[in-house]
Write a protein that holds these residues in place. Structure first.
Motif, PDB file in Angstrom:
ATOM      1  N   UNK A 263       0.852  -1.196   0.000  1.00 45.69           N
ATOM      2  CA  UNK A 263       0.000   0.000   0.000  1.00 45.69           C
ATOM      3  C   UNK A 263       0.881   1.237   0.000  1.00 45.69           C
ATOM      4  N   UNK A 264       0.317   2.305  -0.532  1.00 42.26           N
ATOM      5  CA  UNK A 264       0.998   3.600  -0.452  1.00 42.26           C
ATOM      6  C   UNK A 264       0.385   4.343   0.730  1.00 42.26           C
ATOM      7  N   UNK A 265      -0.939   4.557   0.657  1.00 40.67           N
ATOM      8  CA  UNK A 265      -1.656   5.159   1.786  1.00 40.67           C
ATOM      9  C   UNK A 265      -2.776   4.203   2.174  1.00 40.67           C
ATOM     10  N   UNK A 266      -3.104   4.179   3.450  1.00 42.22           N
ATOM     11  CA  UNK A 266      -4.151   3.247   3.905  1.00 42.22           C
ATOM     12  C   UNK A 266      -5.561   3.735   3.595  1.00 42.22           C
ATOM     13  N   UNK A 267      -5.726   5.052   3.591  1.00 42.02           N
ATOM     14  CA  UNK A 267      -7.068   5.615   3.341  1.00 42.02           C
ATOM     15  C   UNK A 267      -6.975   6.603   2.193  1.00 42.02           C
ATOM     16  N   UNK A 268      -7.840   6.392   1.219  1.00 42.65           N
ATOM     17  CA  UNK A 268      -7.890   7.318   0.071  1.00 42.65           C
ATOM     18  C   UNK A 268      -9.202   8.055   0.114  1.00 42.65           C
ATOM     19  N   UNK A 269      -9.113   9.386   0.142  1.00 45.17           N
ATOM     20  CA  UNK A 269     -10.335  10.206   0.218  1.00 45.17           C
ATOM     21  C   UNK A 269     -10.441  11.086  -1.023  1.00 45.17           C
ATOM     22  N   UNK A 270     -11.630  11.122  -1.583  1.00 42.32           N
ATOM     23  CA  UNK A 270     -11.829  11.929  -2.792  1.00 42.32           C
ATOM     24  C   UNK A 270     -13.029  12.846  -2.649  1.00 42.32           C
ATOM     25  N   UNK A 271     -12.806  14.113  -2.933  1.00 44.75           N
ATOM     26  CA  UNK A 271     -13.949  15.041  -2.917  1.00 44.75           C
ATOM     27  C   UNK A 271     -14.615  15.049  -4.293  1.00 44.75           C
ATOM     28  N   UNK A 272     -15.932  15.257  -4.282  1.00 40.42           N
ATOM     29  CA  UNK A 272     -16.682  15.385  -5.538  1.00 40.42           C
ATOM     30  C   UNK A 272     -16.414  16.776  -6.125  1.00 40.42           C
ATOM     31  N   UNK A 273     -16.905  16.955  -7.314  1.00 38.80           N
ATOM     32  CA  UNK A 273     -16.602  18.176  -8.053  1.00 38.80           C
ATOM     33  C   UNK A 273     -17.547  19.334  -7.753  1.00 38.80           C
TER      34      UNK A 273
END
Ligand code: AMP
Ligand code: ZN
Length: 480
Positions: A263-273
């Motif tokens: 893994x690179x990061x354990x948690x991936x967070x993405x904001x909507x547009x």
């Protein structure tokens, strides 16, 4: 210990956040490409992750969080501005002019994001300062057979990591090839292979490398900077969901293969547009306005922040005039003289009621609803502490005065526009009076204006009607 729950793109689930080391919680956010002013959409990840940064510091302690957001300062659009300036006779080498453009844009970015109340990250690395680390990482990937050099380019070989590539966005390499618009190049072994290093054109600056003079691809920048500042594995990686593929997939492939990790990061967070009429706000679509445009129109940064934070980060949102008006109205209430009286210096901690919704995948909307409740129930002291924690003003007399002044300017402007009509009428009457030599109509019209708090100035250009502080529109007689 308080538990934060976050929606992890990697697993598509809401998960308990468990840091690798609670004494040093580490977060990376993909930052802007610094070629021009940030548009309002670019402010969305900044504000969302600003709140997450504040929350992490609240839970784990101010000194136990490291937040990194990069600047991408290798970009053709930066070069273009520099080339144009050079062609127009600007002093300095092309390298200097490129640097000047990045510096200027970074300065604007800071100004604009500061105005929105976003705390600066702990580190703001510039890609051009980590070229050596990028080259080292690429060499490592070649040595491990995850990458190959071809015609001055170095490409990541997706087939060398085929079982894992695409796991973040949930696509297999074969699906991607079928659906993607990828650049087909003769030197690619697989059309999905992506560039980590490319040659620089002769007329542009580049960096010496084992593959000739060139420059890095965008994805390797983040992999190298994240590794240098946060280590091989860290806790949270964020960005807009437009970056999930290919940018984040590629970051993961490079980092995991170079670092021999899963893994690179354990948690991936993405904001909507942020959208404009259903479409992503973006420079390429031309449907954008900048944060600076709004600030220059007199919209306070605090109001912009309030609007941007009112929609959940995983939902698309629109900027509307109505939302702006409502945010301004609310902030006026929270900062009126009644609330200002409750400011206490000693305790800056947010109330539990406001923290609670944030723990649930950053439900900022829920936290704001609690603030409304506090105001309604006259729990002003709690309101001030909690709003301040969210970077929103409350109990701030200076901010209230700014809003008042703004209102006055707006009213002033409106009154000025309104009075243009009356000045025109006065000019008409004067014109007639010059002919008839009967000035009684002019005099009574002037008196009516004076009684309504309007100053009348007669110049060569004609009559001008200027509102004074006694201006009262209701005293103006309606005219045909
Ligand atoms: P860029 O400079 O285009 O690479 O974008 C910088 C950051 O802004 C990235 O995290 C993007 O995901 C984000 N971003 C760009 N456009 C929007 C938008 N319309 N709404 C929300 N985030 C955006
Ligand atoms: Zn990135």
């Amino acid at each position: 210990m308080t538990t934060i729950k976050l929606h992890n793109t990697k697993t598509r689930k809401r998960e308990d956040f468990v840091p690798i080391d609670p004494k040093n919680v580490r977060m990376y956010l993909c930052g802007p490409t610094v070629y021009d002013r940030a548009h309002l959409g670019n402010a969305r990840p900044v504000l969302v992750f600003d709140v997450l940064n504040r929350l992490l510091r609240h839970v784990y302690g101010e000194e136990h969080v490291t937040y990194v957001r990069n600047f991408t300062d290798v970009d053709d659009r930066i070069n273009e501005t520099a080339q144009k300036r050079k062609a127009a006779g600007a002093e300095g080498t092309l390298e200097e002019l490129i640097h000047e453009r990045s510096n200027e844009t970074i300065h604007w970015y800071h100004e604009d994001m500061d105005a929105l109340g976003a705390r600066r990250p702990d580190h703001e690395p510039r890609a051009t300062e980590y070229i050596a680390q990028m080259i080292a990482m690429i060499e490592d990937l070649i040595a491990k057979d995850h990458a190959y050099a071809a015609e001055g380019h170095v490409l990541f070989a997706v087939d060398s990591w085929k079982e894992h590539y695409g796991s973040l966005s949930g696509r297999s390499v074969d699906d991607m090839i079928a659906g993607a618009r990828v650049e087909v190049a003769p030197y690619k072994r697989n059309p999905m292979d992506f560039v980590m290093w490319k040659p620089s054109p002769d007329d542009l600056p580049g960096w010496d490398s084992p593959w000739g003079k060139g420059r890095p691809g965008w994805h390797i920048e983040c992999s190298a900077m994240a590794k240098e500042l946060l280590g091989e594995q860290f806790d949270i990686h964020g960005g807009g969901n437009d970056l999930m593929f290919p940018h984040h997939e590629n970051e993961i492939a490079q980092s995991c293969c170079a670092n021999d990790t899963d893994t690179m990061a354990n948690y991936w967070l993405h904001n909507e547009m942020l959208q404009v009429e259903g479409k992503k706000m973006s420079k390429s679509l031309g449907n954008f306005f900048t944060v600076r445009d709004l600030l220059d129109q007199g919209v306070p940064g605090e109001v912009i922040r309030f609007v941007m934070l009112s929609t959940h980060y995983r939902k698309p949102m629109d900027w509307t005039e109505k939302k702006r008006e409502e945010a301004e109205k609310t902030l006026r209430l929270w900062n009126d003289p009644d609330v200002v009286g409750f400011v206490t210096a000693h305790d800056k901690k947010p109330d539990r009621d406001v923290v609670e919704p944030l723990l649930n995948d950053l439900n900022i909307h829920g936290a704001i609803a609690e603030l409304h409740k506090m105001y309604k129930e006259e729990r002003f002291e709690q309101l001030i502490r909690s709003a301040t924690f969210l970077g929103l003003p409350a109990g701030n007399g200076e901010f209230f005065m700014r809003l008042k002044a703004l209102e006055q300017t707006q009213n002033w402007h409106e009154a000025g526009e309104e009075l243009k009509f009356y000045a025109g009428k006065l000019n008409e009457l004067r014109g007639e009076a010059m002919q008839t030599k009967d000035f009684s109509a002019v005099d009574s019209f002037r008196k009516m204006l004076l009684d309504a708090g309007v100053e009348v100035k007669i110049t060569k250009a004609g009559a001008e009607a200027i509102p004074t502080s006694d201006y009262d529109h209701s005293k103006l007689e309606p005219l045909e």
